[in-house]
Motif scaffolding. Structure first.
Motif, mmCIF file in Angstrom:
data_model
loop_
_atom_site.group_PDB
_atom_site.id
_atom_site.type_symbol
_atom_site.label_atom_id
_atom_site.label_comp_id
_atom_site.label_asym_id
_atom_site.label_seq_id
_atom_site.Cartn_x
_atom_site.Cartn_y
_atom_site.Cartn_z
ATOM 1 N N GLU A 9 0.847 -1.198 0.000
ATOM 2 C CA GLU A 9 0.000 0.000 0.000
ATOM 3 C C GLU A 9 0.888 1.256 0.000
ATOM 4 O O GLU A 9 0.962 1.984 0.984
ATOM 5 C CB GLU A 9 -0.922 -0.009 1.217
ATOM 6 C CG GLU A 9 -1.879 -1.203 1.222
ATOM 7 C CD GLU A 9 -2.849 -1.143 2.388
ATOM 8 O OE1 GLU A 9 -3.781 -0.322 2.320
ATOM 9 O OE2 GLU A 9 -2.647 -1.914 3.345
ATOM 10 N N PRO A 10 1.539 1.538 -1.135
ATOM 11 C CA PRO A 10 2.506 2.641 -1.183
ATOM 12 C C PRO A 10 1.901 4.023 -0.957
ATOM 13 O O PRO A 10 2.620 4.945 -0.588
ATOM 14 C CB PRO A 10 3.109 2.520 -2.586
ATOM 15 C CG PRO A 10 2.113 1.768 -3.374
ATOM 16 C CD PRO A 10 1.413 0.854 -2.404
ATOM 17 N N ASP A 11 0.608 4.175 -1.133
ATOM 18 C CA ASP A 11 -0.018 5.481 -0.911
ATOM 19 C C ASP A 11 -0.154 5.819 0.574
ATOM 20 O O ASP A 11 -0.474 6.955 0.917
ATOM 21 C CB ASP A 11 -1.397 5.542 -1.570
ATOM 22 C CG ASP A 11 -1.301 5.472 -3.089
ATOM 23 O OD1 ASP A 11 -0.240 5.837 -3.632
ATOM 24 O OD2 ASP A 11 -2.282 5.055 -3.722
ATOM 25 N N LEU A 12 0.098 4.846 1.447
ATOM 26 C CA LEU A 12 -0.072 5.063 2.878
ATOM 27 C C LEU A 12 1.239 5.378 3.614
ATOM 28 O O LEU A 12 1.200 5.733 4.787
ATOM 29 C CB LEU A 12 -0.725 3.836 3.523
ATOM 30 C CG LEU A 12 -2.118 3.462 3.003
ATOM 31 C CD1 LEU A 12 -2.625 2.210 3.727
ATOM 32 C CD2 LEU A 12 -3.088 4.612 3.177
ATOM 33 N N VAL A 13 2.378 5.220 2.939
ATOM 34 C CA VAL A 13 3.666 5.411 3.618
ATOM 35 C C VAL A 13 4.636 6.189 2.728
ATOM 36 O O VAL A 13 4.442 6.296 1.521
ATOM 37 C CB VAL A 13 4.326 4.060 4.003
ATOM 38 C CG1 VAL A 13 3.472 3.288 4.970
ATOM 39 C CG2 VAL A 13 4.620 3.237 2.770
ATOM 40 N N LEU A 14 5.679 6.713 3.355
ATOM 41 C CA LEU A 14 6.797 7.323 2.642
ATOM 42 C C LEU A 14 8.060 6.559 2.997
ATOM 43 O O LEU A 14 8.209 6.088 4.129
ATOM 44 C CB LEU A 14 6.978 8.782 3.043
ATOM 45 C CG LEU A 14 6.039 9.804 2.436
ATOM 46 C CD1 LEU A 14 6.263 11.173 3.073
ATOM 47 C CD2 LEU A 14 6.226 9.884 0.936
ATOM 48 N N GLY A 15 8.975 6.462 2.056
ATOM 49 C CA GLY A 15 10.262 5.862 2.348
ATOM 50 C C GLY A 15 11.095 6.797 3.215
ATOM 51 O O GLY A 15 11.796 6.378 4.113
ATOM 52 N N MET A 16 11.003 8.094 2.924
ATOM 53 C CA MET A 16 11.707 9.134 3.674
ATOM 54 C C MET A 16 10.830 10.383 3.640
ATOM 55 O O MET A 16 10.411 10.814 2.573
ATOM 56 C CB MET A 16 13.060 9.418 3.021
ATOM 57 C CG MET A 16 13.893 10.458 3.717
ATOM 58 S SD MET A 16 14.766 9.867 5.173
ATOM 59 C CE MET A 16 15.933 8.745 4.455
ATOM 60 N N PRO A 17 10.533 10.976 4.794
ATOM 61 C CA PRO A 17 9.650 12.159 4.808
ATOM 62 C C PRO A 17 10.324 13.378 4.177
ATOM 63 O O PRO A 17 11.548 13.395 3.997
ATOM 64 C CB PRO A 17 9.383 12.383 6.293
ATOM 65 C CG PRO A 17 10.530 11.754 6.998
ATOM 66 C CD PRO A 17 10.974 10.606 6.145
#
Length: 145
Positions: A9-17
């Motif tokens: 679910e890539p729309d729910l997280v960031l790899g780096m803010p």
């Protein structure tokens, strides 16, 4: 080296803010799409991946040294559901305690001093005591924010 594994679910997280790098320059090699930069109108744009190409980003130290002529780059890393993403970042900065201020040649009546001095150790203290999602270290160094 940063590894951003696939995410269902890539729309729910960031790899780096979102952040800017404190050093004067960062050189990045990436294997897959995922690096995004923020424009002056606060919109996000993908940085294209070119095989064998390096991405050069200006950091906060360069913005300070240039008295604001060059702007540091706010960026973030995203994840995706298809493939792992690897990025290799080479961060370039002056020594930990070295104070950085605007170059005197770039300060005059038309271009007043825009920043107080800062250091990498000051940056580390700042991020230890502040929410970098809310305020950037370079903003704390601006004379007239």
């Amino acid at each position: 080296v940063n590894c951003y594994p696939t995410c269902p679910e890539p729309d729910l997280v960031l790899g780096m803010p979102p952040h800017s790098d404190y050093g004067y320059m960062t050189i990045i090699l990436q294997n897959h799409q995922g690096l995004e930069i923020m424009s002056h109108d606060r919109k996000w744009y993908e940085v294209p991946v070119r095989k064998g190409a390096l991405v050069i980003q200006i950091g906060d130290q360069m913005e300070i040294i240039s008295n604001g002529l060059c702007k540091s780059l706010v960026h973030r890393a995203t994840v995706n559901s298809d493939t792992d993403r690897i990025s290799i970042a080479s961060l370039h900065s002056l020594a930990l305690e070295r104070k950085v201020g605007p170059a005197s040649e770039l300060v005059d009546d038309q271009h007043p001093l825009s920043y107080t001095e800062g250091s990498f150790s000051g940056f580390l203290d700042f991020i230890s005591n502040n929410d970098i999602m809310q305020v950037r270290y370079i903003d704390a160094l601006k004379k007239n924010p």
